[in-house]
Design an enzyme around this catalytic site. Structure first.
Site, PDB file in Angstrom:
ATOM      1  N   CYS A 261      -7.195 -53.381 -90.886  1.00 28.62           N
ATOM      2  CA  CYS A 261      -6.670 -54.681 -90.450  1.00 28.62           C
ATOM      3  C   CYS A 261      -7.439 -55.294 -89.285  1.00 28.62           C
ATOM      4  O   CYS A 261      -7.978 -56.393 -89.410  1.00 28.62           O
ATOM      5  CB  CYS A 261      -5.192 -54.557 -90.086  1.00 28.62           C
ATOM      6  SG  CYS A 261      -4.124 -54.242 -91.500  1.00 28.62           S
TER       7      CYS A 261
ATOM      8  N   LEU B  39       3.007 -54.415 -90.821  1.00 28.45           N
ATOM      9  CA  LEU B  39       3.232 -52.977 -90.941  1.00 28.45           C
ATOM     10  C   LEU B  39       2.136 -52.195 -90.244  1.00 28.45           C
ATOM     11  O   LEU B  39       0.955 -52.516 -90.362  1.00 28.45           O
ATOM     12  CB  LEU B  39       3.273 -52.574 -92.421  1.00 28.45           C
ATOM     13  CG  LEU B  39       4.224 -53.356 -93.327  1.00 28.45           C
ATOM     14  CD1 LEU B  39       4.121 -52.829 -94.753  1.00 28.45           C
ATOM     15  CD2 LEU B  39       5.650 -53.266 -92.815  1.00 28.45           C
TER      16      LEU B  39
END
Length: 438
Positions: free
Chosen positions: A266, A159
């Site tokens: 991330c 995502l």
């Protein structure tokens, strides 16, 4: 299906609501009682386009609930998902304590056959260890016969903050790592209604796929940032270079935007974790060490350009446009903007910042001396320079004539190359982009 989602952070909440949209019944579990209370009231704890509307819709349809009590909802669940955070340790490795804690709780409470799904980004070997923890816990509470009926699957998420719902419902692929046929079939059924290739792998391959994907994208960013430095020194334009190579279908245009480097929750974490994992396995991943070095140096070079142009910064007023690590989010984790502001404060600069979504998040991590403005133009009023640090499209919509009149010195240091096509030098500004040669 009845699904348990342990963790209501970015991945857990968006994924849980998306599964509910597919028709499943989802119970989201989190230890943070205040967060659960807010969610019960229909309030999302972070900014993500479309998420408040999806939450309201799923609550109205009765497909999602929120609780702090796993024992109250685990009964009858066909799938139990772990989506807790795995932040970096001081040495760059993934902190798996929350994952293992969740596994222990599952083992203590589970009283029926179920598939365990790990959504958290974890190093190779974690899924097998999670399954071991659950089985050992089951044996300790006298459910030895149940231990062999518990299976596990690694289903990494891909995502992007700012487009998470669309990414879930229209993904490029769905990776399902498991050696158990029942687990594979169950997870495949879980995604019915999503038209995307299924990639069935081992647990280890699925764990590495997520790290490899993020590390490769980070590598593209560091590569184009290196090209930007060469472009500045040769009179070339990195935007034109990126377009020229991006049209090659073997390369593609994505993640070829030069700037002050990647950030967020991330890329920095996953690249570091993969690098550390390689080291623990006896392999020096030289390319990744360079990717990390280039990303860190990009900020140094940008700040160095600021000091080279302006000289002594002490007492100067500088506006900062953008605080989030990217647009369409309020996430300031590992944001280059936060790093830049801290450097400015250290040099004695008066900083006035504006971001359409991330100012409240920034207040929690920045010193109180930082000022915040209600608009981008207000932030720049009386400033001697603007640093553009997040690529919010609304920054392109300001009145540049008004901006010019309001600044003491009309300098713009564009850390995201957001204005490269606006010919700001012709409008009276000193404009400094990334990789834009003279």
């Amino acid at each position: 299906m009845k699904i348990i989602m342990i963790g209501t952070g970015y991945v857990g909440l968006t994924t849980g609501l998306a599964y509910a949209k597919l028709g499943h019944h989802v119970a989201c579990v989190d230890q943070d009682a205040s967060k659960i209370a807010r969610l019960d009231l229909g309030e999302t704890p972070f900014y993500e386009p479309g998420l408040p509307e999806l939450l309201e819709d799923m609550q109205t349809q009765g497909r999602v609930m929120f609780t702090t009590d796993l024992s109250a909802v685990i009964g009858g669940a066909e799938v139990v998902m772990i989506a807790v955070g795995t932040p970096s340790t001081s040495t760059g490795e993934a902190d798996l304590s929350a994952v293992y804690q969740a596994a222990g709780q599952i083992g203590n409470l589970l009283d029926h056959e179920a598939v365990i799904v790990v959504k958290s980004t974890v190093p190779v070997g974690t899924n097998r260890h999670v399954l071991t923890i659950i089985k050992e816990a089951l044996k300790k509470v006298g459910r030895t016969d149940l231990a062999d009926l518990i299976t596990i699957a690694s289903v990494p998420e891909f995502l992007r903050e700012g487009s998470a719902i669309a990414d879930f419902l229209s993904p490029d692929r769905i990776v399902i790592g498991s050696e158990d046929d029942t687990a594979r079939t169950t997870v495949d059924r879980l995604h019915m209604g999503i038209n995307a290739p299924r990639v069935f792998t081992t647990l280890e391959s699925a764990e590495l796929i997520k790290y490899a994907a993020n590390a490769f994208l980070a590598t593209k960013i560091s590569f184009i940032n290196e090209m930007a430095q060469l472009a500045e020194r040769t009179g070339a334009n990195v935007v034109e270079i990126a377009r020229g190579i991006g049209l090659d279908r073997r390369i593609g245009p994505h993640f070829l935007q030069a700037g002050i480097g990647y950030g967020g929750s991330c890329f920095p974490k996953d690249v570091s974790a993969l690098y550390q994992l390689s080291g623990t396995k006896g392999y020096h991943f030289k390319l990744l060490s360079s990717v990390i070095e280039v990303n860190n140096r990009q900020r140094d070079l940008f700040f160095g350009k600021l000091e080279s142009v302006m000289g002594d910064l002490r007492g100067r007023k500088i506006a900062v446009w953008g605080l989030a690590f990217k647009n369409n989010t309020d996430d300031v984790r590992a944001s280059a903007a936060i790093d830049m502001i801290e450097r400015l404060i250290g040099k004695g600069v008066e900083v006035v910042a504006y971001d359409p979504q991330a100012m409240e998040s920034a207040r929690k991590v920045l010193p109180p001396i930082v000022q915040y403005a209600p608009t981008a133009l207000d932030a720049a009023q009386g400033a001697e320079a603007i640093l553009v640090l997040t690529e919010w499209p609304i920054f392109r919509q300001v009145s540049f004539s008004t901006l010019l009149d309001g600044m003491i010195e009309p300098r713009i240091f564009d850390g995201r190359n957001l204005f490269t096509d606006l010919h700001l030098a012709q409008k009276g500004f000193e404009y400094y982009g990334i990789g834009i040669g003279k």
